[in-house]
Design a protein around this motif. Structure first.
Motif, mmCIF file in Angstrom:
data_model
loop_
_atom_site.group_PDB
_atom_site.id
_atom_site.type_symbol
_atom_site.label_atom_id
_atom_site.label_comp_id
_atom_site.label_asym_id
_atom_site.label_seq_id
_atom_site.Cartn_x
_atom_site.Cartn_y
_atom_site.Cartn_z
ATOM 1 N N ASP A 55 0.857 -1.189 0.000
ATOM 2 C CA ASP A 55 0.000 0.000 0.000
ATOM 3 C C ASP A 55 0.891 1.236 0.000
ATOM 4 O O ASP A 55 2.029 1.197 0.487
ATOM 5 N N ILE A 56 0.406 2.334 -0.528
ATOM 6 C CA ILE A 56 1.228 3.548 -0.587
ATOM 7 C C ILE A 56 0.980 4.464 0.603
ATOM 8 O O ILE A 56 1.916 4.838 1.318
ATOM 9 N N LYS A 57 -0.264 4.818 0.841
ATOM 10 C CA LYS A 57 -0.550 5.783 1.907
ATOM 11 C C LYS A 57 -0.800 5.056 3.219
ATOM 12 O O LYS A 57 -1.886 4.545 3.474
ATOM 13 N N MET A 58 0.259 5.015 4.060
ATOM 14 C CA MET A 58 0.181 4.360 5.362
ATOM 15 C C MET A 58 0.726 5.305 6.432
ATOM 16 O O MET A 58 1.419 6.273 6.114
ATOM 17 N N PRO A 59 0.413 5.042 7.707
ATOM 18 C CA PRO A 59 0.909 5.911 8.782
ATOM 19 C C PRO A 59 2.433 5.932 8.836
ATOM 20 O O PRO A 59 3.100 4.944 8.511
ATOM 21 N N ASN A 60 2.992 7.059 9.200
ATOM 22 C CA ASN A 60 4.426 7.260 9.463
ATOM 23 C C ASN A 60 5.287 7.327 8.206
ATOM 24 O O ASN A 60 6.108 8.237 8.052
ATOM 25 N N ILE A 61 5.164 6.370 7.308
ATOM 26 C CA ILE A 61 5.979 6.367 6.100
ATOM 27 C C ILE A 61 5.170 5.782 4.941
ATOM 28 O O ILE A 61 4.462 4.791 5.107
ATOM 29 N N THR A 62 5.261 6.428 3.800
ATOM 30 C CA THR A 62 4.508 5.936 2.647
ATOM 31 C C THR A 62 5.185 4.697 2.067
ATOM 32 O O THR A 62 6.380 4.451 2.290
ATOM 33 N N GLY A 63 4.424 3.953 1.313
ATOM 34 C CA GLY A 63 4.981 2.772 0.673
ATOM 35 C C GLY A 63 6.111 3.124 -0.284
ATOM 36 O O GLY A 63 7.099 2.390 -0.394
ATOM 37 N N ILE A 64 5.987 4.272 -0.958
ATOM 38 C CA ILE A 64 7.030 4.698 -1.891
ATOM 39 C C ILE A 64 8.320 4.996 -1.148
ATOM 40 O O ILE A 64 9.410 4.539 -1.526
ATOM 41 N N ASP A 65 8.226 5.768 -0.064
ATOM 42 C CA ASP A 65 9.421 6.087 0.722
ATOM 43 C C ASP A 65 10.026 4.829 1.337
ATOM 44 O O ASP A 65 11.248 4.690 1.422
ATOM 45 N N PHE A 66 9.172 3.914 1.761
ATOM 46 C CA PHE A 66 9.652 2.659 2.340
ATOM 47 C C PHE A 66 10.434 1.852 1.318
ATOM 48 O O PHE A 66 11.532 1.356 1.592
ATOM 49 N N LEU A 67 9.889 1.765 0.114
ATOM 50 C CA LEU A 67 10.553 0.977 -0.920
ATOM 51 C C LEU A 67 11.915 1.573 -1.279
ATOM 52 O O LEU A 67 12.865 0.839 -1.579
ATOM 53 N N LYS A 68 12.026 2.893 -1.215
ATOM 54 C CA LYS A 68 13.298 3.555 -1.521
ATOM 55 C C LYS A 68 14.385 3.216 -0.513
ATOM 56 O O LYS A 68 15.575 3.299 -0.825
ATOM 57 N N THR A 69 13.974 2.846 0.703
ATOM 58 C CA THR A 69 14.962 2.565 1.761
ATOM 59 C C THR A 69 15.492 1.138 1.714
ATOM 60 O O THR A 69 16.483 0.829 2.376
ATOM 61 N N ILE A 70 14.839 0.262 0.967
ATOM 62 C CA ILE A 70 15.204 -1.154 0.964
ATOM 63 C C ILE A 70 16.292 -1.437 -0.071
ATOM 64 O O ILE A 70 16.163 -1.043 -1.230
ATOM 65 N N LYS A 71 17.326 -2.114 0.338
ATOM 66 C CA LYS A 71 18.351 -2.568 -0.594
ATOM 67 C C LYS A 71 17.899 -3.908 -1.196
ATOM 68 O O LYS A 71 17.477 -4.798 -0.474
ATOM 69 N N ASN A 72 17.986 -4.006 -2.493
ATOM 70 C CA ASN A 72 17.567 -5.212 -3.201
ATOM 71 C C ASN A 72 16.144 -5.642 -2.807
ATOM 72 O O ASN A 72 15.932 -6.753 -2.303
ATOM 73 N N PRO A 73 15.160 -4.757 -2.996
ATOM 74 C CA PRO A 73 13.776 -5.111 -2.630
ATOM 75 C C PRO A 73 13.223 -6.205 -3.527
ATOM 76 O O PRO A 73 13.703 -6.390 -4.663
#
Length: 235
Positions: A55-73
């Motif tokens: 999901d994209i719009k979630m509390p604290n951090i969006t799904g887009i921002d979360f995906l950007k933080t993951i190495k080799n997602p």
């Protein structure tokens, strides 16, 4: 070998819907579900995940921002009620961007795309069950609506009104052309620029209108040829 899936969404009904869709495809397996990015990160750190539904719009951090933080997602399919993030999401090279309410037909197209891109076998699509449903947001609520309970859908400019067999009417910010596409191949027919009907609920018709549950719905001039052709096939 099963494709291991992780579902991340802060709406329980949204997760249930994706689980229901996944259950119809033998090659997919739900490994875990969670409602926030922090828990998702923990799961990704400890388990092997092949496909992430995020999901994209979630509390604290969006799904887009979360995906950007993951190495080799893992390969990712975004699931969201918001259209505004589509361009940004494609910059992340995601598999697909599914707009809620997500029908099984649209979901299957995403899985087909994922499997073909990874040179995997595309499964045969199982028969859609009668309890298949869509999720529609109206105000602060998400309504679970069984597809076979929908009578017709009415356009209200940038909104739609869904009429169901129990006389319930649900208004949602959704364009009728988009819901028409979502319900394609599910016995729904666009008969007017303002109406999409469930053809299984037709009770009577003339060359100018169609009756659905005692409601007369006009046949639009630009749709008449297609509608008349359809009606001739059911007589």
């Amino acid at each position: 070998m099963k494709i291991k899936c992780l579902l991340v969404d802060d709406e329980p009904l949204a997760i249930k819907l994706i689980e229901n869709h996944i259950s119809k495809i033998d090659s997919l397996q739900v490994v875990a579900t969670c409602n926030n990015a922090i828990k998702a990160f923990e799961i990704l750190s400890t388990q092997e995940i092949d496909l992430l539904f995020l999901d994209i719009k979630m509390p604290n951090i969006t799904g887009i921002d979360f995906l950007k933080t993951i190495k080799n997602p893992p390969k990712t399919i975004f699931t969201t009620a918001y259209r505004d993030y589509a361009i940004e999401s494609y910059d992340l090279e995601v598999v697909d961007y599914l707009l809620k309410p997500i029908t099984f037909e649209r979901f299957f197209k995403s899985i087909d795309k994922f499997l073909r891109a990874n040179s995997l076998i595309v499964p045969e699509k199982k028969e859609v069950l009668k309890d298949e449903f869509i999720l529609v947001k109206s105000g602060n609520k998400h309504h679970k609506i069984k597809i076979d309970q929908i009578l017709f859908i009415e356009s209200l400019k940038d909104y739609i009104k869904i009429h169901t067999v129990n006389d319930k009417r649900i208004v949602s910010k959704y364009k009728i052309g988009e819901i028409e596409e979502e319900l394609a191949h599910k016995n729904f027919l666009r008969v007017h620029r303002s109406y999409v009907i469930n053809t299984n609920k037709i009770s009577a018709f003339t060359i100018n209108d169609i009756e659905v549950n005692s409601v007369e719905i006009p046949i639009g001039a630009s749709y008449k040829d297609k509608v008349i052709t359809f009606l001739k096939n059911i007589v």
